[in-house]
Design an enzyme around this catalytic site. Structure first.
Site, PDB file in Angstrom:
ATOM      1  N   ARG A 149      -1.885  -9.550  12.841  1.00 57.24           N
ATOM      2  CA  ARG A 149      -2.242  -8.389  12.011  1.00 57.24           C
ATOM      3  C   ARG A 149      -3.091  -8.810  10.811  1.00 57.24           C
ATOM      4  O   ARG A 149      -4.047  -8.125  10.441  1.00 57.24           O
ATOM      5  CB  ARG A 149      -0.976  -7.661  11.535  1.00 57.24           C
ATOM      6  CG  ARG A 149      -0.281  -6.905  12.662  1.00 57.24           C
ATOM      7  CD  ARG A 149       1.067  -6.364  12.231  1.00 57.24           C
ATOM      8  NE  ARG A 149       0.930  -5.332  11.212  1.00 57.24           N
ATOM      9  CZ  ARG A 149       1.903  -4.991  10.379  1.00 57.24           C
ATOM     10  NH1 ARG A 149       3.072  -5.602  10.413  1.00 57.24           N
ATOM     11  NH2 ARG A 149       1.716  -4.027   9.504  1.00 57.24           N
ATOM     12  N   ARG A 203      -9.881   1.489   8.850  1.00 60.41           N
ATOM     13  CA  ARG A 203      -9.588   0.057   8.872  1.00 60.41           C
ATOM     14  C   ARG A 203     -10.775  -0.796   9.269  1.00 60.41           C
ATOM     15  O   ARG A 203     -10.667  -2.020   9.310  1.00 60.41           O
ATOM     16  CB  ARG A 203      -8.421  -0.227   9.819  1.00 60.41           C
ATOM     17  CG  ARG A 203      -7.120   0.321   9.260  1.00 60.41           C
ATOM     18  CD  ARG A 203      -5.949  -0.162  10.037  1.00 60.41           C
ATOM     19  NE  ARG A 203      -4.715   0.214   9.350  1.00 60.41           N
ATOM     20  CZ  ARG A 203      -3.535  -0.222   9.681  1.00 60.41           C
ATOM     21  NH1 ARG A 203      -3.404  -1.073  10.663  1.00 60.41           N
ATOM     22  NH2 ARG A 203      -2.472   0.162   9.035  1.00 60.41           N
ATOM     23  N   LYS A 222       0.822  -1.213   0.000  1.00 61.84           N
ATOM     24  CA  LYS A 222       0.000   0.000   0.000  1.00 61.84           C
ATOM     25  C   LYS A 222       0.853   1.260   0.000  1.00 61.84           C
ATOM     26  O   LYS A 222       0.622   2.173  -0.770  1.00 61.84           O
ATOM     27  CB  LYS A 222      -0.909   0.059   1.231  1.00 61.84           C
ATOM     28  CG  LYS A 222      -2.046  -0.890   1.253  1.00 61.84           C
ATOM     29  CD  LYS A 222      -2.966  -0.624   2.431  1.00 61.84           C
ATOM     30  CE  LYS A 222      -2.276  -0.651   3.771  1.00 61.84           C
ATOM     31  NZ  LYS A 222      -1.712  -1.939   4.179  1.00 61.84           N
ATOM     32  N   ARG A 260      10.734  -8.146   5.222  1.00 63.50           N
ATOM     33  CA  ARG A 260      10.819  -6.739   5.630  1.00 63.50           C
ATOM     34  C   ARG A 260      11.323  -6.624   7.066  1.00 63.50           C
ATOM     35  O   ARG A 260      12.139  -5.763   7.382  1.00 63.50           O
ATOM     36  CB  ARG A 260       9.442  -6.070   5.499  1.00 63.50           C
ATOM     37  CG  ARG A 260       9.460  -4.578   5.794  1.00 63.50           C
ATOM     38  CD  ARG A 260       8.126  -3.959   5.499  1.00 63.50           C
ATOM     39  NE  ARG A 260       7.183  -4.143   6.610  1.00 63.50           N
ATOM     40  CZ  ARG A 260       5.933  -3.728   6.606  1.00 63.50           C
ATOM     41  NH1 ARG A 260       5.435  -3.143   5.532  1.00 63.50           N
ATOM     42  NH2 ARG A 260       5.150  -3.918   7.650  1.00 63.50           N
ATOM     43  N   ARG A 314      12.364  -4.327  12.248  1.00 61.00           N
ATOM     44  CA  ARG A 314      11.121  -3.901  12.903  1.00 61.00           C
ATOM     45  C   ARG A 314      10.586  -5.024  13.780  1.00 61.00           C
ATOM     46  O   ARG A 314      10.358  -6.127  13.309  1.00 61.00           O
ATOM     47  CB  ARG A 314      10.067  -3.517  11.869  1.00 61.00           C
ATOM     48  CG  ARG A 314      10.165  -2.066  11.461  1.00 61.00           C
ATOM     49  CD  ARG A 314       9.204  -1.674  10.389  1.00 61.00           C
ATOM     50  NE  ARG A 314       7.800  -1.918  10.707  1.00 61.00           N
ATOM     51  CZ  ARG A 314       6.806  -1.497   9.944  1.00 61.00           C
ATOM     52  NH1 ARG A 314       7.041  -0.816   8.851  1.00 61.00           N
ATOM     53  NH2 ARG A 314       5.563  -1.753  10.271  1.00 61.00           N
TER      54      ARG A 314
END
Length: 195
Positions: free
Chosen positions: A144, A88, A13, A127, A133
């Protein structure tokens, strides 16, 4: 043109929102970037949302609406926006619509990036390794994605009834996805211009 980008975590996104904003001369607004900036700068909002972000849960509506209102209004004055990361849930979409409508800045087109779950997990783990992260480990990723399936996916039916909904295969190479979105948006932009 006022766009909303919807897709699961790892769908690309952010990447597509930046590219589309540049292509159509729109402002890219990322709720996630704004929230992370608050956390990094240790603002009052940042301290409130830190635990939500770390666990992969959704930040309360009121907080997100507060930080988005000004950027969305400003971007609309400059020709439009690409909003990424909010709303969301259907409830958020309904609240956002009523607020945005009174301000004359409601979403006109929704772009939905579809990517299979196994590909999303692969991308997010990659990622996480690349960026370090903490919220990109398998447990948080699965949580998630579950939250997305339960809370965000129902929004597609909501938007299909009111706005123009564009579905795009987000599993393809980045340039192909951008091209597909661009072609569809150019057609819709003509329709919007014609009223």
């Amino acid at each position: 043109m006022r766009l909303l980008m919807i897709g699961p975590p790892g769908a690309g996104k952010g990447t597509q929102a930046v590219r589309i904003a540049k292509k159509f001369n729109l402002v890219h607004i990322s709720s996630g970037d704004l929230l992370r900036a608050h956390v990094k700068n240790e603002t009052a909002i940042g301290r409130q949302v830190q635990s939500y972000l770390a666990s992969g849960d959704l930040v309360p509506d009121g907080i997100v609406m507060d930080i988005l209102r000004k950027p969305v209004v400003e971007a609309s004055k400059q020709g439009g926006y690409v909003l990424d990361g909010f709303p969301r849930t259907v409830e958020q979409a309904e609240i956002a619509y009523s607020v945005a409508q009174t301000l004359g800045v409601e979403v006109q087109i929704v772009v939905h990036l579809e990517v299979p779950r196994d590909e999303l997990i692969r991308r997010l783990l990659e990622r996480g390794e690349a960026s370090g992260r903490a919220d990109d480990n398998l447990d948080v990723i699965n949580h998630r994605l579950d939250v997305y399936d339960e809370k965000t996916l129902p929004m597609l039916a909501y938007y299909a009834e009111r706005e123009k909904l564009v579905n795009v295969n987000g599993a393809r190479p980045v340039d192909e996805v951008t091209w597909s979105i661009t072609v569809q948006l150019q057609q819709l932009a003509k329709q919007l211009a014609e009223g």
